[in-house]
Enzyme design. Structure first.
Site, mmCIF file in Angstrom:
data_model
loop_
_atom_site.group_PDB
_atom_site.id
_atom_site.type_symbol
_atom_site.label_atom_id
_atom_site.label_comp_id
_atom_site.label_asym_id
_atom_site.label_seq_id
_atom_site.Cartn_x
_atom_site.Cartn_y
_atom_site.Cartn_z
ATOM 1 N N TRP A 1 1.638 1.793 -3.470
ATOM 2 C CA TRP A 1 0.579 2.450 -4.247
ATOM 3 C C TRP A 1 0.677 3.967 -4.105
ATOM 4 O O TRP A 1 0.466 4.716 -5.069
ATOM 5 C CB TRP A 1 -0.798 1.976 -3.791
ATOM 6 C CG TRP A 1 -1.290 0.784 -4.554
ATOM 7 C CD1 TRP A 1 -1.336 -0.510 -4.125
ATOM 8 C CD2 TRP A 1 -1.808 0.775 -5.890
ATOM 9 N NE1 TRP A 1 -1.848 -1.328 -5.128
ATOM 10 C CE2 TRP A 1 -2.139 -0.555 -6.214
ATOM 11 C CE3 TRP A 1 -2.018 1.770 -6.855
ATOM 12 C CZ2 TRP A 1 -2.689 -0.923 -7.446
ATOM 13 C CZ3 TRP A 1 -2.560 1.415 -8.089
ATOM 14 C CH2 TRP A 1 -2.880 0.079 -8.372
ATOM 15 N N TRP B 1 -21.379 11.814 -18.865
ATOM 16 C CA TRP B 1 -21.725 12.023 -17.465
ATOM 17 C C TRP B 1 -23.050 12.780 -17.328
ATOM 18 O O TRP B 1 -23.431 13.564 -18.189
ATOM 19 C CB TRP B 1 -20.628 12.843 -16.766
ATOM 20 C CG TRP B 1 -19.275 12.206 -16.758
ATOM 21 C CD1 TRP B 1 -18.181 12.603 -17.468
ATOM 22 C CD2 TRP B 1 -18.868 11.053 -16.013
ATOM 23 N NE1 TRP B 1 -17.117 11.781 -17.209
ATOM 24 C CE2 TRP B 1 -17.506 10.819 -16.310
ATOM 25 C CE3 TRP B 1 -19.512 10.206 -15.116
ATOM 26 C CZ2 TRP B 1 -16.781 9.785 -15.753
ATOM 27 C CZ3 TRP B 1 -18.798 9.165 -14.552
ATOM 28 C CH2 TRP B 1 -17.461 8.955 -14.870
ATOM 29 N N GLU C 1 0.836 -1.209 0.000
ATOM 30 C CA GLU C 1 0.000 0.000 0.000
ATOM 31 C C GLU C 1 0.870 1.260 0.000
ATOM 32 O O GLU C 1 0.512 2.267 -0.618
ATOM 33 C CB GLU C 1 -0.926 -0.016 1.215
ATOM 34 C CG GLU C 1 -1.934 -1.160 1.213
ATOM 35 C CD GLU C 1 -2.769 -1.176 -0.055
ATOM 36 O OE1 GLU C 1 -3.346 -0.127 -0.397
ATOM 37 O OE2 GLU C 1 -2.842 -2.245 -0.710
ATOM 38 N N ASN D 1 -10.455 2.985 3.743
ATOM 39 C CA ASN D 1 -10.121 2.848 2.327
ATOM 40 C C ASN D 1 -11.106 1.975 1.558
ATOM 41 O O ASN D 1 -11.465 2.295 0.422
ATOM 42 C CB ASN D 1 -8.701 2.285 2.171
ATOM 43 C CG ASN D 1 -8.250 2.301 0.719
ATOM 44 O OD1 ASN D 1 -8.159 3.351 0.111
ATOM 45 N ND2 ASN D 1 -7.990 1.131 0.149
ATOM 46 N N TRP E 1 -16.150 11.763 -11.947
ATOM 47 C CA TRP E 1 -15.240 11.488 -10.836
ATOM 48 C C TRP E 1 -14.605 12.761 -10.284
ATOM 49 O O TRP E 1 -14.267 12.823 -9.095
ATOM 50 C CB TRP E 1 -14.148 10.497 -11.265
ATOM 51 C CG TRP E 1 -13.271 10.946 -12.392
ATOM 52 C CD1 TRP E 1 -13.429 10.682 -13.717
ATOM 53 C CD2 TRP E 1 -12.083 11.750 -12.293
ATOM 54 N NE1 TRP E 1 -12.424 11.267 -14.461
ATOM 55 C CE2 TRP E 1 -11.582 11.918 -13.605
ATOM 56 C CE3 TRP E 1 -11.393 12.327 -11.237
ATOM 57 C CZ2 TRP E 1 -10.432 12.655 -13.887
ATOM 58 C CZ3 TRP E 1 -10.235 13.065 -11.498
ATOM 59 C CH2 TRP E 1 -9.764 13.223 -12.815
ATOM 60 N N TRP F 1 -9.295 8.137 -7.535
ATOM 61 C CA TRP F 1 -10.584 8.367 -8.180
ATOM 62 C C TRP F 1 -10.561 7.886 -9.629
ATOM 63 O O TRP F 1 -11.539 7.282 -10.106
ATOM 64 C CB TRP F 1 -10.949 9.849 -8.103
ATOM 65 C CG TRP F 1 -11.646 10.182 -6.816
ATOM 66 C CD1 TRP F 1 -11.080 10.659 -5.672
ATOM 67 C CD2 TRP F 1 -13.035 10.004 -6.532
ATOM 68 N NE1 TRP F 1 -12.031 10.793 -4.698
ATOM 69 C CE2 TRP F 1 -13.244 10.413 -5.194
ATOM 70 C CE3 TRP F 1 -14.127 9.555 -7.267
ATOM 71 C CZ2 TRP F 1 -14.504 10.369 -4.583
ATOM 72 C CZ3 TRP F 1 -15.380 9.519 -6.667
ATOM 73 C CH2 TRP F 1 -15.563 9.922 -5.342
#
Length: 483
Positions: free
Chosen positions: A286, A314, A283, A349, A367, A390
């Protein structure tokens, strides 16, 4: 040999690195033997969309207060100035005679642009800029794929990162800092009005967090002692304290990734169990990947990484957006997450992925609207992590989850909050419902609702969309990109 206190001070510009330990820029300034002038500039000239959000401003106040106290304990102090960074630095150079500025580099587009402007304007005045790493493990220029290009997929990125070996050993905090002969004027922290007053919406955040470098070290130690061993198997359960909760400390640089990496690896060695440590450090990887993406693709916070998503159809629905923001969608796991965010400035998370999927795919809202809301409400708001995460959920990012992976909010709740503890903590209206119904109250019998004190449409909203229909609508929208 230490120089006279009348020597020109070495100016250390603090940014998102509000700590004394493992601070390469501060260590280098200290090693010169010159007096050290620590400075923090609140630059409200940051481009509007990425001006610091409300929750971050609250955290910044506490973190600066903590940093100031730590500096005073070492015979120094923190000079606070508000204004455009380049102008404030010119003023300080004129006032103090400083000829060298030490700072930790930034990776956000506006921070990189600032550094270029400073280089042009200050070096022309004979001022030396000394830039250091410290926010991430490996500088973006130093990690590339076999073709020499930036990584776009996480797994080979993390493999290449891991193959570099252990990060270098964290630097100790200086025990003493030489003070300049006289101190320049400093703003009073309270004059910046970083904390809310009327209304004081930060009460829940204040109760949940203790900012500062000391608190960050304590949180890391607590995580290693009580949570790391079970992290791999229980990190997705939002109803327990199963994660490190170090993200805001990292976002403000109260602790560095090298410190975390070495502490977690040492704990794994001592326990003879690397599985949990490997899961956690992945993590951390990431986060590293997100920073590398932002550096190489600076449009990441605003435009889809995959350009075909520019044409995505959208919707524009302010009513639905507000229901999502306020935790009134009618889906308990979604609403619990949004209320946790509003109350505490943070969200688990797993639940971040659930609420993001709901906004993007069930509501078909862009988003960027979710990223903007998180930016304003998260105490750990971080441009690289926010944008990359996102876009990952939206399917438009690097190494993203495919768009057709659409979380079912009921099944996600039942899987990761099986007893309903998380929902009960943040959605007290449903607290008396049994676990079998708490994630889908609209399916409960009239008697069960009555016993729980729930009235659909009054004390608890009906779902604002039907998930099955919304999923079909989202897949149709996605299919339109292929035409």
């Amino acid at each position: 040999m230490p120089r006279s206190s009348r020597a020109a001070p070495a100016l250390v510009l603090f940014r998102r690195d509000l700590r004394l330990a493992d601070h390469p820029a501060l260590s280098a300034a200290t090693e010169t033997g010159a007096p050290v002038l620590p400075v923090y500039i609140l630059d409200d000239e940051t481009p509007g969309r990425w001006r610091m959000g409300g929750a971050s401003r609250w955290w910044l106040h506490q973190s600066l207060r903590s940093l100031g106290a730590d500096l005073e304990a070492r015979g120094s102090r923190l000079v606070l100035r508000r204004g455009e960074t380049e102008r404030v630095l010119r003023d300080l150079i004129e006032e103090t005679g400083a000829r060298t500025i030490f700072f930790t580099r930034g990776y956000e587009p506006y921070q990189r642009a600032l550094e270029e402007r400073l280089k042009l304007s200050l070096e022309a005045r004979g001022v030396s800029l000394r830039r250091f790493g410290g926010q991430i493990l490996v500088e973006p220029e130093n990690l590339a794929n076999l073709a020499g290009a930036p990584f776009r997929v996480f797994t080979p990125f993390f493999r290449a990162l891991s193959q570099r070996g252990e990060p270098s050993t964290p630097l100790p905090a200086p025990q003493k800092l030489a003070a300049p002969d006289s101190w320049p004027r400093s703003d009073a922290l309270a004059s910046w009005s970083l904390e809310p007053t009327k209304p004081d919406w930060a009460r829940g955040i204040r109760a949940a967090w203790r900012p500062g470098e000391t608190a960050a070290r304590k949180r890391l130690a607590q995580f290693i002692e009580t949570t790391l061993a079970s992290y791999r198997t229980r990190r997705d359960e939002p109803g327990i304290d199963g994660t490190s909760r170090l993200s805001p400390h990292l976002a403000f640089g109260e602790i560095g990734p090298r410190q975390i990496w070495h502490a977690v690896q040492a704990a794994a060695e001592a326990a003879g169990d690397h599985a949990a440590a490997d899961a956690y450090l992945r993590e951390v990887g990431w986060r590293e990947f997100s920073y590398h993406l932002l550096f190489h693709f600076p449009h990441l916070p605003e435009a889809p990484f995959r350009p075909e998503f520019e044409a995505f159809p959208w919707r524009d629905d302010e009513t639905a957006l507000e229901a999502w923001q306020r935790g009134r969608t009618g889906y308990p796991i979604v609403d619990a997450g949004m209320r946790q965010l509003w109350q505490t400035g943070w969200m688990h998370n797993r639940v971040r992925m659930i609420v993001a999927s709901f906004l993007i795919k069930d509501l078909l809202l862009p988003w960027q609207t979710g990223a903007d809301w998180f930016w304003d409400t998260l105490v750990d708001a971080d441009l690289a992590n926010n944008a990359a995460s996102w876009q990952w959920v939206a399917g438009s990012g690097a190494d993203a989850a495919p768009y057709f992976r659409i979380f079912n909010p009921v099944l996600q709740g039942e899987k990761f909050d099986a007893r309903g503890d998380y929902v009960r903590a943040f959605v007290p209206e449903l607290a008396k419902l049994p676990a079998s119904l708490i994630h889908k109250p609209w399916t409960a019998s009239a008697a069960a609702l009555r016993d729980a004190g729930v009235t659909l449409g009054e004390t608890w909203p009906h779902p604002i969309v039907d998930h099955v229909a919304a999923r079909a609508r989202a897949l149709t929208a996605f299919a339109s990109l292929k035409k």
